[in-house]
Design an enzyme around this catalytic site. Structure first.
Site, PDB file in Angstrom:
ATOM      1  N   HIS A  31      -3.716  -9.638   3.686  1.00 25.50           N
ATOM      2  CA  HIS A  31      -5.760  -9.450   3.545  1.00 25.50           C
ATOM      3  C   HIS A  31      -6.368 -10.608   5.494  1.00 25.50           C
ATOM      4  O   HIS A  31      -5.352 -11.510   5.493  1.00 25.50           O
ATOM      5  CB  HIS A  31      -6.732 -10.004   2.690  1.00 25.50           C
ATOM      6  CG  HIS A  31      -6.447  -8.874   1.612  1.00 25.50           C
ATOM      7  ND1 HIS A  31      -6.284  -9.675   0.273  1.00 25.50           N
ATOM      8  CD2 HIS A  31      -6.534  -8.005   1.166  1.00 25.50           C
ATOM      9  CE1 HIS A  31      -6.501  -8.783  -0.435  1.00 25.50           C
ATOM     10  NE2 HIS A  31      -7.014  -7.171   0.012  1.00 25.50           N
TER      11      HIS A  31
ATOM     12  N   ARG B 295      -0.965  -2.892  -6.529  1.00 28.11           N
ATOM     13  CA  ARG B 295      -1.190  -3.768  -5.930  1.00 28.11           C
ATOM     14  C   ARG B 295      -1.887  -4.881  -6.522  1.00 28.11           C
ATOM     15  O   ARG B 295      -2.128  -5.952  -6.806  1.00 28.11           O
ATOM     16  CB  ARG B 295      -1.759  -2.862  -4.976  1.00 28.11           C
ATOM     17  CG  ARG B 295      -2.005  -3.962  -2.873  1.00 28.11           C
ATOM     18  CD  ARG B 295      -2.938  -3.222  -2.351  1.00 28.11           C
ATOM     19  NE  ARG B 295      -3.061  -3.785  -0.643  1.00 28.11           N
ATOM     20  CZ  ARG B 295      -2.601  -4.564  -0.186  1.00 28.11           C
ATOM     21  NH1 ARG B 295      -0.887  -5.372  -0.034  1.00 28.11           N
ATOM     22  NH2 ARG B 295      -3.242  -5.337   0.995  1.00 28.11           N
TER      23      ARG B 295
ATOM     24  N   LYS C 281      -2.593  -2.360   7.472  1.00 27.42           N
ATOM     25  CA  LYS C 281      -3.616  -2.627   7.416  1.00 27.42           C
ATOM     26  C   LYS C 281      -4.235  -3.030   9.324  1.00 27.42           C
ATOM     27  O   LYS C 281      -4.473  -4.366   8.534  1.00 27.42           O
ATOM     28  CB  LYS C 281      -4.779  -1.623   6.774  1.00 27.42           C
ATOM     29  CG  LYS C 281      -5.996  -1.884   6.495  1.00 27.42           C
ATOM     30  CD  LYS C 281      -7.116  -2.317   5.037  1.00 27.42           C
ATOM     31  CE  LYS C 281      -8.180  -1.014   5.413  1.00 27.42           C
ATOM     32  NZ  LYS C 281      -9.151  -1.705   4.359  1.00 27.42           N
TER      33      LYS C 281
ATOM     34  N   HIS D 204      -3.253   1.588  -6.108  1.00 28.47           N
ATOM     35  CA  HIS D 204      -4.209   0.528  -5.229  1.00 28.47           C
ATOM     36  C   HIS D 204      -4.142  -0.386  -6.225  1.00 28.47           C
ATOM     37  O   HIS D 204      -4.297  -1.652  -6.321  1.00 28.47           O
ATOM     38  CB  HIS D 204      -5.257   1.072  -4.879  1.00 28.47           C
ATOM     39  CG  HIS D 204      -5.889   0.142  -4.040  1.00 28.47           C
ATOM     40  ND1 HIS D 204      -4.789   0.139  -3.302  1.00 28.47           N
ATOM     41  CD2 HIS D 204      -6.553  -1.077  -3.523  1.00 28.47           C
ATOM     42  CE1 HIS D 204      -5.751  -1.325  -2.141  1.00 28.47           C
ATOM     43  NE2 HIS D 204      -6.065  -2.035  -2.530  1.00 28.47           N
TER      44      HIS D 204
ATOM     45  N   ARG E 251       1.102  -0.987  -0.139  1.00 32.74           N
ATOM     46  CA  ARG E 251      -0.070   0.101   0.000  1.00 32.74           C
ATOM     47  C   ARG E 251       0.872   1.148  -0.483  1.00 32.74           C
ATOM     48  O   ARG E 251       1.655   0.967   0.372  1.00 32.74           O
ATOM     49  CB  ARG E 251      -1.080   0.433   1.461  1.00 32.74           C
ATOM     50  CG  ARG E 251      -1.956  -1.339   1.262  1.00 32.74           C
ATOM     51  CD  ARG E 251      -2.509  -1.316   2.575  1.00 32.74           C
ATOM     52  NE  ARG E 251      -3.631  -1.987   2.644  1.00 32.74           N
ATOM     53  CZ  ARG E 251      -3.036  -3.167   3.413  1.00 32.74           C
ATOM     54  NH1 ARG E 251      -2.166  -3.485   3.778  1.00 32.74           N
ATOM     55  NH2 ARG E 251      -4.187  -4.834   3.207  1.00 32.74           N
TER      56      ARG E 251
ATOM     57  N   TYR F 129     -11.227  -9.934  -3.813  1.00 31.73           N
ATOM     58  CA  TYR F 129      -9.973  -8.714  -4.807  1.00 31.73           C
ATOM     59  C   TYR F 129      -9.722  -9.083  -6.064  1.00 31.73           C
ATOM     60  O   TYR F 129      -9.482  -8.131  -6.840  1.00 31.73           O
ATOM     61  CB  TYR F 129      -9.022  -8.844  -3.190  1.00 31.73           C
ATOM     62  CG  TYR F 129      -8.017  -7.924  -3.474  1.00 31.73           C
ATOM     63  CD1 TYR F 129      -8.088  -6.428  -3.262  1.00 31.73           C
ATOM     64  CD2 TYR F 129      -6.978  -7.759  -4.491  1.00 31.73           C
ATOM     65  CE1 TYR F 129      -7.594  -5.295  -3.415  1.00 31.73           C
ATOM     66  CE2 TYR F 129      -5.667  -6.803  -4.850  1.00 31.73           C
ATOM     67  CZ  TYR F 129      -5.999  -5.453  -3.839  1.00 31.73           C
ATOM     68  OH  TYR F 129      -5.347  -4.610  -4.482  1.00 31.73           O
TER      69      TYR F 129
END
Length: 305
Positions: free
Chosen positions: A274, A251, A178, A248, A151, A283
């Site tokens: 994740h 990614r 995250k 993103h 990210r 995703y």
């Protein structure tokens, strides 16, 4: 019209909400969402800060054509605002609980998102001018986004000391992503080569890996900003005919190319950080194969011109 919470406490309450989230991206999103809600509240003449008010605001956002994901970010910010207001004695807990029960906007299907093909990815990595320090920095930056699925917040926070040898290969160990989830990211050999080229040209031996440059191309102290990363990706994407390319998307490209080359779904999940493999499936859109689509080989043979 007064703010939904006493005006002399509104700024302080906003700060409490923003300080309660660790992600810089979430903090920015919540900040914009709260500012937009306050402007709407003042303009609409809505009474108080209640479940009915928030439901009315949600209907207004949907009427403006906002995507479900965007609407839900706004609602999350307001739920957080309600919790903080109640905790600080500025809102009745029952009203806060009611706001917390406002249902989010449903998402129908999975967004395909944007990603690059292998050929486009190669062209992107070769786009920066390797004869300049700026080009070497941008090339290394793009390499980490594509090759490691970082990210942009993780990219700008990266320090030289975090690039380490483990089990005879280069990795980024215990990277906090995250939700403060830790993961160890393998660094492909070609990514390490491009990183070393940038660091040698810039004289970066410790501290932040990516630094800002002045107009003369001299490396400055401090960290590169997330906005600069956004602008770099956008600029090189435009050269390839993808003017809307975002960090993103690179990614997502990393994940897509990993899967295309036979990567295990669970390993891709670990690489991206994740929380669940179901998130990775959504995703990637792996439940719908767009490379070998089920309708590519229908047993029909119409005449074609």
């Amino acid at each position: 019209m007064a703010p939904p919470v006493a005006s002399d406490r509104w700024s302080a309450l906003q700060s409490l909400v923003l300080d309660a989230v660790s992600s810089p991206h979430t903090r920015r999103s919540y900040g914009r969402a709260l500012a937009r809600f306050l402007a709407w509240h003042q303009a609409s003449g809505a009474a108080g800060f209640t479940k009915a008010t928030v439901q009315s605001y949600r209907a207004d956002l949907e009427a403006q054509g906002l995507a479900a994901a965007s609407v839900n970010v706004h609602l999350s910010a307001l739920r957080k605002l309600a919790v903080e207001a109640a905790d600080n004695g500025l809102l009745d807990p029952e009203l806060a609980a009611g706001i917390g029960r406002v249902r989010g906007a449903p998402r129908l299907g999975n967004r395909a998102g944007n990603w690059l093909t292998p050929e486009e990815t190669t062209a992107l990595l070769n786009a920066p001018d390797r004869n300049t320090v700026l080009g070497l920095r941008d090339r290394a930056l793009l390499a980490l986004l594509v090759g490691c699925g970082l990210r942009r917040a993780e990219l700008v926070a990266l320090d030289v000391e975090q690039i380490q040898l483990r089990d005879s290969r280069w990795v980024l160990p215990d990277l906090a992503g995250k939700g403060n989830r830790l993961r160890t990211i393998p660094v492909p050999a070609w990514v390490k080569v491009l990183l070393d080229e940038w660091r040698e040209a810039a004289g970066v031996s410790e501290g932040p890996v990516f630094r800002p440059l002045n107009k003369a191309g001299r490396v400055l102290d401090g960290r590169l900003s997330e906005d600069t990363v956004w602008n770099v990706v956008r600029a090189y994407g435009a050269r390839l005919g993808h003017p809307g390319l975002a960090p993103h998307d690179l990614r997502r490209t990393c994940a897509k190319l990993c899967r295309m080359s036979g990567g295990d779904l669970e390993q891709i999940q670990l690489l991206l950080g994740h929380a669940s493999v179901q998130t990775t499936e959504r995703y990637l859109g792996t439940r719908q194969n767009l490379v070998q689509a089920v309708n590519d080989n229908l047993p029909v043979e119409p005449e074609l011109t």
